[in-house]
Design a protein around this motif. Structure first.
Motif, mmCIF file in Angstrom:
data_model
loop_
_atom_site.group_PDB
_atom_site.id
_atom_site.type_symbol
_atom_site.label_atom_id
_atom_site.label_comp_id
_atom_site.label_asym_id
_atom_site.label_seq_id
_atom_site.Cartn_x
_atom_site.Cartn_y
_atom_site.Cartn_z
ATOM 1 N N ALA A 307 0.863 -1.037 0.055
ATOM 2 C CA ALA A 307 -0.022 0.174 -0.086
ATOM 3 C C ALA A 307 0.773 1.064 0.101
ATOM 4 O O ALA A 307 0.485 2.346 -0.614
ATOM 5 N N LYS A 308 2.137 1.171 0.810
ATOM 6 C CA LYS A 308 3.042 2.553 0.712
ATOM 7 C C LYS A 308 3.355 2.698 -0.597
ATOM 8 O O LYS A 308 3.602 3.642 -1.142
ATOM 9 N N VAL A 309 3.796 1.648 -1.563
ATOM 10 C CA VAL A 309 4.246 1.746 -2.814
ATOM 11 C C VAL A 309 3.318 2.269 -3.498
ATOM 12 O O VAL A 309 3.366 3.403 -4.452
ATOM 13 N N ILE A 310 2.142 2.045 -3.376
ATOM 14 C CA ILE A 310 0.965 2.456 -4.471
ATOM 15 C C ILE A 310 0.670 3.960 -4.067
ATOM 16 O O ILE A 310 0.588 4.727 -4.685
ATOM 17 N N THR A 311 0.669 4.229 -2.823
ATOM 18 C CA THR A 311 0.487 5.519 -2.348
ATOM 19 C C THR A 311 1.508 6.412 -2.978
ATOM 20 O O THR A 311 1.286 7.632 -3.361
ATOM 21 N N ASN A 312 2.832 6.085 -2.748
ATOM 22 C CA ASN A 312 3.822 6.783 -3.264
ATOM 23 C C ASN A 312 3.748 7.060 -4.720
ATOM 24 O O ASN A 312 4.099 8.325 -5.182
ATOM 25 N N HIS A 333 -6.213 5.769 0.469
ATOM 26 C CA HIS A 333 -5.723 4.947 -0.585
ATOM 27 C C HIS A 333 -6.671 4.201 -1.226
ATOM 28 O O HIS A 333 -6.217 3.334 -2.412
ATOM 29 N N ALA A 334 -7.370 3.617 -0.303
ATOM 30 C CA ALA A 334 -8.382 2.568 -0.397
ATOM 31 C C ALA A 334 -9.354 2.749 -1.596
ATOM 32 O O ALA A 334 -10.072 1.993 -2.282
ATOM 33 N N LEU A 335 -9.482 4.101 -2.051
ATOM 34 C CA LEU A 335 -10.084 4.512 -3.338
ATOM 35 C C LEU A 335 -9.831 3.642 -4.309
ATOM 36 O O LEU A 335 -10.631 3.687 -5.471
ATOM 37 N N PHE A 336 -8.199 3.694 -4.499
ATOM 38 C CA PHE A 336 -7.446 2.904 -5.703
ATOM 39 C C PHE A 336 -7.149 1.386 -5.327
ATOM 40 O O PHE A 336 -7.027 0.804 -6.170
ATOM 41 N N PHE A 337 -7.193 1.161 -4.256
ATOM 42 C CA PHE A 337 -6.735 -0.331 -3.850
ATOM 43 C C PHE A 337 -7.802 -0.696 -2.889
ATOM 44 O O PHE A 337 -7.325 -0.878 -1.514
ATOM 45 N N LEU A 341 -4.333 -7.437 0.048
ATOM 46 C CA LEU A 341 -3.123 -7.882 -0.710
ATOM 47 C C LEU A 341 -3.334 -9.486 -1.269
ATOM 48 O O LEU A 341 -2.511 -9.603 -2.184
ATOM 49 N N GLY A 342 -3.705 -10.278 -0.349
ATOM 50 C CA GLY A 342 -3.850 -11.843 -0.990
ATOM 51 C C GLY A 342 -4.374 -12.792 0.157
ATOM 52 O O GLY A 342 -4.924 -12.203 1.242
#
Length: 461
Positions: A307-312, A333-337, A341-342
């Motif tokens: 999530a940190k990588v996606i946010t950045n 960030h959950a708007l996009f993710f 994770l699995g």
């Protein structure tokens, strides 16, 4: 099937863990599709497969923790059965192949269970998910049908989760067979992708390869240009230039071990610049999640690493604003993710989900979040060597969700809503692999399916 010793050891360990009483393991029955003789394809219960290994309908087994014996209940074929289905090994021979010496008629099972009830012996059973097994349990044990799941044995569930979570070398080998077939599915679908082709054509090609591989699909195929719909099983669209294809599909080996892979690729020979930018963020997040999948690390923290990588990454594109940790803590960030994770994978694509995610993915003191997105994380607990996890981050642009959050003013301090307007038609990107947790480096299972931008474009062109 595996060797008789494998199944005998599994049952012995289970009986030792449960400690007292009888363990009832129920196989599945055929389920009618629209009339009695037209059935859905048969799929044996995974727990029954794990401990008993026999892959046909109308079977059950009782494991007696005090004697250490297992009794198989079923019926020998009649001449009528042989006329319609052909000759098969006798049930006694099949039982011997999995290390079971005693076989009784299926109708005697109810007598054994009721006798145990009278003796006040504990009868451990699992929460049933098939109507046929719910009805049988209610009848055999004189339990209310609608509350049957409440009577399932936590002791048995916990023992099975502990045992099945750690995959052996022979199980990993089966999963890698499924992944070889899955790679063939993906290569064929990627190569056949072009404008004017129907989603259904690609899905049909992939399914045919899964069946030809000697098994079947592990779950219904997702193959869509609308990747922003997370579980999109519709295949009625025609591919057009400029679109992305998101496919989430996996084969099941002949012994029912699953693969679960997601790839995203362009309808054209190459990605657009905007597609590359989003795709690379997701790929970097996936690689970060894989690298973090080590013993003793909570899968919750693996999720946060991705999530940190996606946010950045989204901050670098100007779609998110502010402190990364604050964005993630708030859940913006959950708007996009908007998913976890699995999950574990093995005999089930969502391994042991029938036993309850609270047992499989969570532990005492680690409660499931109620936050949007994070509440969909199926697996949060500490990883151990032998766990096989899917690592599947994604970025999605869901117009309905964007509109709702914007209208509510939700997280407006973090989300650049005006900039999002240019991405409303983007759809989504997800990338997924199956990863074995080892004492050392995590290992991506299977032969390797193209996922780097250069690899995909080389294959597409």
């Amino acid at each position: 099937m595996f060797s008789a010793n494998t199944y005998a050891r599994r049952r012995e360990q289970l009986m030792h863990q449960v400690g007292r009483g009888l363990i009832l393991l129920m196989g599945n029955e055929y389920s009618p599709k629209n009339y009695l003789d037209n059935t859905f394809p048969f799929r044996q219960d995974s727990n029954f497969l794990y401990y008993i290994g026999l892959d046909h309908a109308h079977l059950a087994a009782i494991l007696d923790t005090e004697t250490g014996e297992t009794v198989l209940f079923g019926d020998e074929l009649t001449i009528e059965d042989i006329v319609w289905m052909g000759p098969q090994d006798s049930l006694k021979d099949q039982a011997q192949n999995v290390g079971i010496r005693e076989v009784q008629d299926y109708d005697l099972l109810v007598e054994v269970l009721r006798a145990a009830n009278k003796q006040n012996r504990a009868i451990h059973f699992l929460p049933p998910y098939r109507s046929e097994n719910k009805i049988n349990l209610a009848y055999w044990l004189h339990l209310p049908l609608l509350d049957i799941h409440k009577e399932a044995s936590p002791t048995l569930i916990k023992a099975i989760v502990a045992q099945r979570s750690v995959k052996t070398a022979e199980e990993i080998a089966e999963m890698e067979k499924a992944l070889v077939t899955t790679k063939a599915m993906y290569l064929a679908a990627m190569k056949q992708t072009k404008p004017g082709v129907k989603e259904a054509q690609l899905a049909g090609i992939a399914e045919g390869i899964a069946v030809a591989g000697g098994g079947d699909l592990a779950y219904p195929i997702i193959l869509t240009i609308n990747g922003q719909v997370l579980h999109n099983h519709h295949h009625h669209n025609i591919l057009k230039s400029g679109q992305l294809v998101l496919a989430d599909m996996g084969a099941e080996s002949s012994m029912h071990y699953a693969a679960d892979i997601t790839r995203t690729w362009p309808v054209d020979a190459t990605f657009t610049q905007r597609q590359k930018e989003i795709y690379q963020i997701v790929l970097d997040a996936q690689l970060a999640g894989i690298a973090a999948s080590r013993p003793g690390v909570r899968n919750l923290d693996v999720h946060f690493a991705a999530a940190k990588v996606i946010t950045n990454g989204l901050k670098s594109l100007g779609l998110l604003i502010g402190d990364t940790d604050e964005i993630i803590q708030a859940g913006a960030h959950a708007l996009f993710f908007p998913h976890g994770l699995g999950h574990m994978i093995g005999l089930d694509v969502h391994d042991m989900e029938d036993l309850g995610e609270s047992y499989v993915g969570y532990t005492e003191g680690l409660e499931r979040s109620t936050q949007f997105g994070l509440k969909s994380l199926r697996m949060a607990r500490e990883l151990q060597p032998g766990f096989v996890m899917t690592i599947e981050p994604g970025i999605y642009f869901i117009p309905q969700l964007i509109d709702m959050w914007q209208a509510e003013g939700r997280f407006s301090q973090f989300i650049n809503y005006p900039a999002l307007q240019a991405y409303r038609d983007f759809s989504g990107v997800r990338i997924e692999d199956d990863v074995l947790v080892t004492p050392d480096e995590p290992r991506v299972l299977g032969p390797g399916i193209p996922k780097e931008i250069g690899e995909i474009e080389a294959l597409r062109s």
